[in-house]
Design a protein around this motif. Sequence first.
Motif, PDB file in Angstrom:
ATOM      1  N   ILE A  30      22.423 -13.559  33.173  1.00  0.00           N
ATOM      2  CA  ILE A  30      21.800 -11.923  32.691  1.00  0.00           C
ATOM      3  C   ILE A  30      21.324 -11.969  31.279  1.00  0.00           C
ATOM      4  N   ALA A  31      21.953 -13.176  30.840  1.00  0.00           N
ATOM      5  CA  ALA A  31      21.600 -13.498  29.168  1.00  0.00           C
ATOM      6  C   ALA A  31      20.264 -13.657  29.177  1.00  0.00           C
ATOM      7  N   TYR A  32      19.424 -14.998  29.765  1.00  0.00           N
ATOM      8  CA  TYR A  32      18.764 -16.049  30.399  1.00  0.00           C
ATOM      9  C   TYR A  32      17.771 -14.706  30.089  1.00  0.00           C
ATOM     10  N   ILE A  33      17.164 -13.535  30.532  1.00  0.00           N
ATOM     11  CA  ILE A  33      16.289 -12.444  29.834  1.00  0.00           C
ATOM     12  C   ILE A  33      16.129 -11.641  29.159  1.00  0.00           C
ATOM     13  N   LEU A  34      16.913 -12.296  27.724  1.00  0.00           N
ATOM     14  CA  LEU A  34      16.962 -12.039  26.513  1.00  0.00           C
ATOM     15  C   LEU A  34      16.414 -13.907  25.354  1.00  0.00           C
ATOM     16  N   ALA A  35      16.384 -15.018  27.024  1.00  0.00           N
ATOM     17  CA  ALA A  35      15.845 -16.073  25.811  1.00  0.00           C
ATOM     18  C   ALA A  35      14.432 -15.988  26.791  1.00  0.00           C
ATOM     19  N   ASN A  36      13.988 -15.268  27.582  1.00  0.00           N
ATOM     20  CA  ASN A  36      12.524 -15.307  27.975  1.00  0.00           C
ATOM     21  C   ASN A  36      11.513 -14.507  26.454  1.00  0.00           C
ATOM     22  N   ALA A  39       9.795 -11.563  27.971  1.00  0.00           N
ATOM     23  CA  ALA A  39      10.199 -10.291  28.195  1.00  0.00           C
ATOM     24  C   ALA A  39      10.436  -8.540  29.105  1.00  0.00           C
ATOM     25  N   THR A  40      10.531  -8.175  29.571  1.00  0.00           N
ATOM     26  CA  THR A  40       9.898  -6.583  29.248  1.00  0.00           C
ATOM     27  C   THR A  40      10.817  -5.439  28.453  1.00  0.00           C
ATOM     28  N   GLY A  41      10.608  -4.532  27.782  1.00  0.00           N
ATOM     29  CA  GLY A  41      11.973  -3.570  27.649  1.00  0.00           C
ATOM     30  C   GLY A  41      12.041  -3.581  28.091  1.00  0.00           C
ATOM     31  N   ASP A  42      12.299  -3.617  30.090  1.00  0.00           N
ATOM     32  CA  ASP A  42      13.575  -2.793  30.842  1.00  0.00           C
ATOM     33  C   ASP A  42      14.412  -3.575  30.470  1.00  0.00           C
ATOM     34  N   ARG A  93      17.293  -9.194  18.689  1.00  0.00           N
ATOM     35  CA  ARG A  93      16.525  -8.300  18.356  1.00  0.00           C
ATOM     36  C   ARG A  93      14.653  -8.492  18.401  1.00  0.00           C
ATOM     37  N   LEU A  94      14.297  -9.649  17.293  1.00  0.00           N
ATOM     38  CA  LEU A  94      12.422  -9.925  17.950  1.00  0.00           C
ATOM     39  C   LEU A  94      11.965  -8.870  19.679  1.00  0.00           C
ATOM     40  N   LEU A  95      12.340  -9.279  20.434  1.00  0.00           N
ATOM     41  CA  LEU A  95      12.750  -9.248  21.604  1.00  0.00           C
ATOM     42  C   LEU A  95      12.039  -7.550  21.419  1.00  0.00           C
ATOM     43  N   ARG A  96      13.411  -6.730  21.370  1.00  0.00           N
ATOM     44  CA  ARG A  96      13.730  -5.861  20.947  1.00  0.00           C
ATOM     45  C   ARG A  96      12.281  -5.136  20.819  1.00  0.00           C
ATOM     46  N   ILE A  97      12.396  -5.121  19.150  1.00  0.00           N
ATOM     47  CA  ILE A  97      11.191  -4.716  18.345  1.00  0.00           C
ATOM     48  C   ILE A  97       9.826  -5.483  19.029  1.00  0.00           C
ATOM     49  N   ALA A  98      10.011  -6.076  19.816  1.00  0.00           N
ATOM     50  CA  ALA A  98       8.346  -6.776  20.718  1.00  0.00           C
ATOM     51  C   ALA A  98       8.158  -5.549  21.882  1.00  0.00           C
ATOM     52  N   THR A 100       8.798  -2.480  21.941  1.00  0.00           N
ATOM     53  CA  THR A 100       8.818  -1.256  21.228  1.00  0.00           C
ATOM     54  C   THR A 100       7.631  -1.572  20.246  1.00  0.00           C
ATOM     55  N   ALA A 101       6.831  -2.588  20.080  1.00  0.00           N
ATOM     56  CA  ALA A 101       5.660  -2.736  18.702  1.00  0.00           C
ATOM     57  C   ALA A 101       4.343  -2.310  20.659  1.00  0.00           C
ATOM     58  N   ARG A 102       4.654  -3.070  21.944  1.00  0.00           N
ATOM     59  CA  ARG A 102       3.718  -2.596  22.961  1.00  0.00           C
ATOM     60  C   ARG A 102       3.565  -1.060  23.206  1.00  0.00           C
ATOM     61  N   GLN A 103       5.430  -0.464  23.173  1.00  0.00           N
ATOM     62  CA  GLN A 103       4.022   0.817  23.398  1.00  0.00           C
ATOM     63  C   GLN A 103       4.233   1.316  22.316  1.00  0.00           C
ATOM     64  N   ALA A 104       3.970   0.802  21.278  1.00  0.00           N
ATOM     65  CA  ALA A 104       3.499   2.062  20.365  1.00  0.00           C
ATOM     66  C   ALA A 104       2.323   1.353  20.111  1.00  0.00           C
ATOM     67  N   ALA A 105       2.048   0.093  20.100  1.00  0.00           N
ATOM     68  CA  ALA A 105       0.679  -0.225  20.460  1.00  0.00           C
ATOM     69  C   ALA A 105      -0.026   0.246  21.124  1.00  0.00           C
ATOM     70  N   ALA A 106       0.457   0.971  22.720  1.00  0.00           N
ATOM     71  CA  ALA A 106      -0.394   2.080  24.080  1.00  0.00           C
ATOM     72  C   ALA A 106      -0.677   3.382  23.268  1.00  0.00           C
ATOM     73  N   ARG A 107       0.249   3.679  22.669  1.00  0.00           N
ATOM     74  CA  ARG A 107       0.365   5.392  22.159  1.00  0.00           C
ATOM     75  C   ARG A 107      -0.634   5.322  21.129  1.00  0.00           C
ATOM     76  N   ALA A 108      -0.695   4.060  19.551  1.00  0.00           N
ATOM     77  CA  ALA A 108      -2.028   4.271  19.148  1.00  0.00           C
ATOM     78  C   ALA A 108      -3.178   3.833  19.498  1.00  0.00           C
ATOM     79  N   ASP A 109      -3.439   3.044  21.044  1.00  0.00           N
ATOM     80  CA  ASP A 109      -4.939   3.053  21.417  1.00  0.00           C
ATOM     81  C   ASP A 109      -5.139   4.710  21.953  1.00  0.00           C
ATOM     82  N   ASP A 110      -4.736   5.093  22.578  1.00  0.00           N
ATOM     83  CA  ASP A 110      -4.784   6.762  23.525  1.00  0.00           C
ATOM     84  C   ASP A 110      -5.024   7.662  22.015  1.00  0.00           C
ATOM     85  N   ALA A 111      -4.777   7.396  20.561  1.00  0.00           N
ATOM     86  CA  ALA A 111      -5.344   8.142  19.605  1.00  0.00           C
ATOM     87  C   ALA A 111      -6.108   7.317  19.147  1.00  0.00           C
TER      88      ALA A 111
END
Length: 288
Positions: A30-36, A39-42, A93-98, A100-111
Amino acid sequence: MPALSTLPTAAELDRQAHRLYAVARRARTIAYILANPQATGDGVAYASARIPRAMSAAHRLLAFPGVADHEETPYALSFLKAAVGQLNAPSTRLLRIAATARQAAARADDADDDLRVVVFHEIEERCRFLVDAAAVEPVLGRRGWTDRERQASDALQEQAARWGLTEAAERAAARARCAAGIRCSEPTCLAYGAVKVTYLVDSWLCADCIKAANTRLNPEGHAPDPVRPVPGGTPESGRYTVTLYNAIGKGARSVKCSTPQRAQFIAETVRPFNNTGYTIHVSAPTPN
């Protein structure tokens, strides 16, 4: 009559040690997910929830007589150490930020907020670049960033914090953990989805810790299995109260919630004091 031995048989000891090894291997996978780096937010949320649960299961198995000294245990512990190291790594921690940044960019694009779209996309790309630089295959782990990459990570996290992404990422991670419900009260257990129990005041225990508590209490002269789930201890329409208190001084604050998931989320994310402790109470709704 000769006393009956309480030591486990060799077959039972091997079985428990093999269970520990299986848990550890699963955690490493499972930890290999965090080395990718892609990796998606899910995926990150899944790994962030499952690795602590694997550690909880490992602690319980290590408590079984003889397991800690079994010949396969060092291998299992090395896998668990690698998984926890990856979970707590700066690259995760950077993956989590990435994410979150992808989701925030999608909301900003809608706005139609082009500035935020550009900034958030850049933060995501830089995060994933550094995650890729930290990954080592085929052995899970980190080779260690260069000083330049470490400085770039620190600067990137500071930028993400200025745009509100770091706090959002931490809240998303907490929300993913709390989706299973209230966390077990045992200090060494990280399992979520615990239930309110009898005898132990203010305690919420998972099924394995209920068994462990009764095993501990029975030799002390207590009635058989005094610790058990309270009937209706997590009612679907119950009312939950989270009491947040100052662990080193005076002061307390209460927050009412309608679900155990929300109660646990409040307990983990609201910090009115520098050293905040919490208890969670539940009461069934009053019949009409």
